[in-house]
Design an enzyme around this catalytic site. Sequence first.
Site, PDB file in Angstrom:
ATOM      1  N   ASN A 230      43.247  23.618  25.864  1.00  0.00           N
ATOM      2  CA  ASN A 230      42.470  24.811  26.239  1.00  0.00           C
ATOM      3  C   ASN A 230      41.564  24.432  27.137  1.00  0.00           C
ATOM      4  O   ASN A 230      41.415  23.146  27.667  1.00  0.00           O
ATOM      5  CB  ASN A 230      41.996  25.414  24.979  1.00  0.00           C
ATOM      6  CG  ASN A 230      41.132  24.502  24.149  1.00  0.00           C
ATOM      7  OD1 ASN A 230      40.139  24.240  24.835  1.00  0.00           O
ATOM      8  ND2 ASN A 230      41.280  24.079  23.120  1.00  0.00           N
ATOM      9  N   ALA A 294      33.741  22.235  18.859  1.00  0.00           N
ATOM     10  CA  ALA A 294      34.996  21.818  19.384  1.00  0.00           C
ATOM     11  C   ALA A 294      35.821  23.357  19.731  1.00  0.00           C
ATOM     12  O   ALA A 294      35.641  24.087  18.704  1.00  0.00           O
ATOM     13  CB  ALA A 294      35.659  20.754  18.555  1.00  0.00           C
ATOM     14  N   ASP A 298      44.615  26.288  17.794  1.00  0.00           N
ATOM     15  CA  ASP A 298      44.869  26.858  16.468  1.00  0.00           C
ATOM     16  C   ASP A 298      46.293  26.667  16.168  1.00  0.00           C
ATOM     17  O   ASP A 298      46.626  26.734  14.929  1.00  0.00           O
ATOM     18  CB  ASP A 298      44.600  28.398  16.842  1.00  0.00           C
ATOM     19  CG  ASP A 298      43.485  28.934  16.798  1.00  0.00           C
ATOM     20  OD1 ASP A 298      42.499  28.397  15.809  1.00  0.00           O
ATOM     21  OD2 ASP A 298      43.089  29.708  17.501  1.00  0.00           O
ATOM     22  N   LYS A 308      60.547  11.336  26.149  1.00  0.00           N
ATOM     23  CA  LYS A 308      60.322  12.517  27.304  1.00  0.00           C
ATOM     24  C   LYS A 308      61.295  13.603  27.379  1.00  0.00           C
ATOM     25  O   LYS A 308      62.585  12.846  27.229  1.00  0.00           O
ATOM     26  CB  LYS A 308      60.056  11.825  28.511  1.00  0.00           C
ATOM     27  CG  LYS A 308      59.620  12.908  29.759  1.00  0.00           C
ATOM     28  CD  LYS A 308      59.591  12.020  31.075  1.00  0.00           C
ATOM     29  CE  LYS A 308      59.518  13.030  32.114  1.00  0.00           C
ATOM     30  NZ  LYS A 308      59.211  12.460  33.292  1.00  0.00           N
ATOM     31  N   LYS A 354      34.422  36.019  11.143  1.00  0.00           N
ATOM     32  CA  LYS A 354      34.611  34.451  11.189  1.00  0.00           C
ATOM     33  C   LYS A 354      33.642  33.529  10.315  1.00  0.00           C
ATOM     34  O   LYS A 354      33.917  32.765   9.341  1.00  0.00           O
ATOM     35  CB  LYS A 354      34.327  33.893  12.470  1.00  0.00           C
ATOM     36  CG  LYS A 354      35.671  33.154  13.202  1.00  0.00           C
ATOM     37  CD  LYS A 354      35.695  32.980  14.499  1.00  0.00           C
ATOM     38  CE  LYS A 354      36.840  33.303  15.089  1.00  0.00           C
ATOM     39  NZ  LYS A 354      37.129  33.086  16.452  1.00  0.00           N
ATOM     40  N   LYS A 358      35.028  31.705   7.135  1.00  0.00           N
ATOM     41  CA  LYS A 358      34.997  30.360   7.234  1.00  0.00           C
ATOM     42  C   LYS A 358      33.756  29.673   6.286  1.00  0.00           C
ATOM     43  O   LYS A 358      33.692  28.434   6.345  1.00  0.00           O
ATOM     44  CB  LYS A 358      34.880  29.778   8.909  1.00  0.00           C
ATOM     45  CG  LYS A 358      36.165  29.942   9.609  1.00  0.00           C
ATOM     46  CD  LYS A 358      36.097  29.428  10.958  1.00  0.00           C
ATOM     47  CE  LYS A 358      37.289  30.296  11.790  1.00  0.00           C
ATOM     48  NZ  LYS A 358      37.821  29.265  12.689  1.00  0.00           N
TER      49      LYS A 358
HETATM   50  O1  C5P Z   1      38.341  29.244  18.264  1.00  0.00           O
HETATM   51  P1  C5P Z   1      37.582  30.047  17.325  1.00  0.00           P
HETATM   52  O2  C5P Z   1      36.681  30.917  18.093  1.00  0.00           O
HETATM   53  O3  C5P Z   1      38.141  30.662  16.194  1.00  0.00           O
HETATM   54  O4  C5P Z   1      36.547  28.915  16.616  1.00  0.00           O
HETATM   55  C1  C5P Z   1      35.534  29.174  15.569  1.00  0.00           C
HETATM   56  C2  C5P Z   1      34.967  28.052  15.216  1.00  0.00           C
HETATM   57  O5  C5P Z   1      35.951  27.319  14.321  1.00  0.00           O
HETATM   58  C3  C5P Z   1      34.409  27.121  15.911  1.00  0.00           C
HETATM   59  O6  C5P Z   1      33.397  26.459  15.447  1.00  0.00           O
HETATM   60  C4  C5P Z   1      35.821  25.919  15.991  1.00  0.00           C
HETATM   61  O7  C5P Z   1      35.167  24.750  16.279  1.00  0.00           O
HETATM   62  C5  C5P Z   1      36.193  25.956  14.687  1.00  0.00           C
HETATM   63  N1  C5P Z   1      37.356  26.126  14.569  1.00  0.00           N
HETATM   64  C6  C5P Z   1      37.941  24.837  13.842  1.00  0.00           C
HETATM   65  N2  C5P Z   1      39.430  24.705  13.601  1.00  0.00           N
HETATM   66  C7  C5P Z   1      40.326  25.447  14.174  1.00  0.00           C
HETATM   67  C8  C5P Z   1      39.558  26.518  14.910  1.00  0.00           C
HETATM   68  C9  C5P Z   1      38.571  26.600  14.921  1.00  0.00           C
HETATM   69  O8  C5P Z   1      37.182  24.178  13.175  1.00  0.00           O
HETATM   70  N3  C5P Z   1      41.697  25.330  13.824  1.00  0.00           N
END
Ligand code: C5P
Length: 427
Positions: A230, A294, A298, A308, A354, A358
């Site tokens: 990304n 970070a 996803d 390869k 979120k 989370k």
């Molecule tokens: O990418 P996104 O906006 O959903 O990320 C939200 C938060 O979740 C960020 O702090 C990111 O570091 C964390 N995150 C994570 N593991 C993932 C996706 C996001 O820790 N697989």
Amino acid sequence: MMLSHIFGWNAKENCLPLEIVYGSGMRVLLIITGSIAAEKIPDLLHKLKSNGHSITCVLTRAGAEFIIPDSLERLTGNKTYTELFTGDDGKEMGHIRLSREADLVVVAPATADIMAKMAAGLADDLASTLLLATDKPVMIAPAMNVRMWENKAVQRNALILKQDGVLFIGPESGDLACGEEGWGRMSEPKQIADRVEKFFKRKDALKGLKVLVTAGPTIESIDPVRYIANRSSGKQGYAIAESLAAAGAEVTLVTGPTSLPKPHVAKIIEIESASEMLDVALKNLPADIAVMAAAVADWGIKNPAKNKMKNMPELKFTENPDILAEISKNKKKAKLVIGFAAETENLLGNAKKKLLAKKCDWILANNVGSKKVFGSNENKILFIERAHSEQWPEMSKIEVAEKLVEKIINTLGRKNEKYKVISKATA
Ligand code: C5P
């Protein structure tokens, strides 16, 4: 005379100051080494003096090619020192006294040569000797040609110095005096003076606390050659790691691949994939604070090829672990868990979802749809906690980091039993 912290930090009791009050009148020992950037020193002296500090200068022999002791003495009002052995100072061990009387030692400009001496512990002139003899924090502002800065030996020395706890200001990327362009430009006097102020305000505020920071992108292998990734540059996470370390925290940075100079923190672990990041993050718990900056992918690639690929693949994805959610629910989790949310629409609504999903304490949300955020030096943050949100104005990622660290310092005392505020203002 060093002014006291009215709210003291008591490392033994793990108490955080609610607010650190410091005053002017700190003593800065400024070592000037041989770079054209020494031309900026009068401006730096002016700024440090305006902030009320007393400055004593030490000039190396090469430094004296760019600025003369008389000018420095006129600007500081203090004697400038150049020689290790003057013949008249024999009784009182001049270099020990000079290095111990200061509250902070600043080397600006810092050449590749002084960095090498510091890394190796050499002491063949006054500057290098007092850098060895000091028991005070040392901050350096490197200045050199881009090829010199990128040279492996210089990078190796920079790493050693960072591990030794030397604080770095810059260097910056830009036009260099030699006509080339790139990393190696000394930070501007204002940046150096501001950093000195912040240092005096913040130093030790988070001492004794362990912080886990994730930063940068993760990359997911398709085969040994290709991957998906990304647009994260890692700038925001690195700035946060650096600010936390400057406040005295013991920072472990877990980072995906970036092209940034490494920040000056206790430990840096480089990973590639989201699952590696999760493994390393969990291994580095418990922590007092976790900042998950970070941009974790996803989705990973289901069954990446061992060799390869020769034909166009039909990629199949698999859900990656959610590191932030795992840290939040982990028993050994950090006391304060901070996440980020990069959104392209309904910033508040999506980021709040979120935060709840989370189970983290704070979310720093930004809109990545309307404007370039990835890779840029600026960020506009919507700060969200359970019952409150606030819009921060657009500012540099470094300023975002500073503001976040300020919030951490001011909040942790109230948030956790472990971190009791030990005294109230009496001033
Ligand atoms: O990418 P996104 O906006 O959903 O990320 C939200 C938060 O979740 C960020 O702090 C990111 O570091 C964390 N995150 C994570 N593991 C993932 C996706 C996001 O820790 N697989």
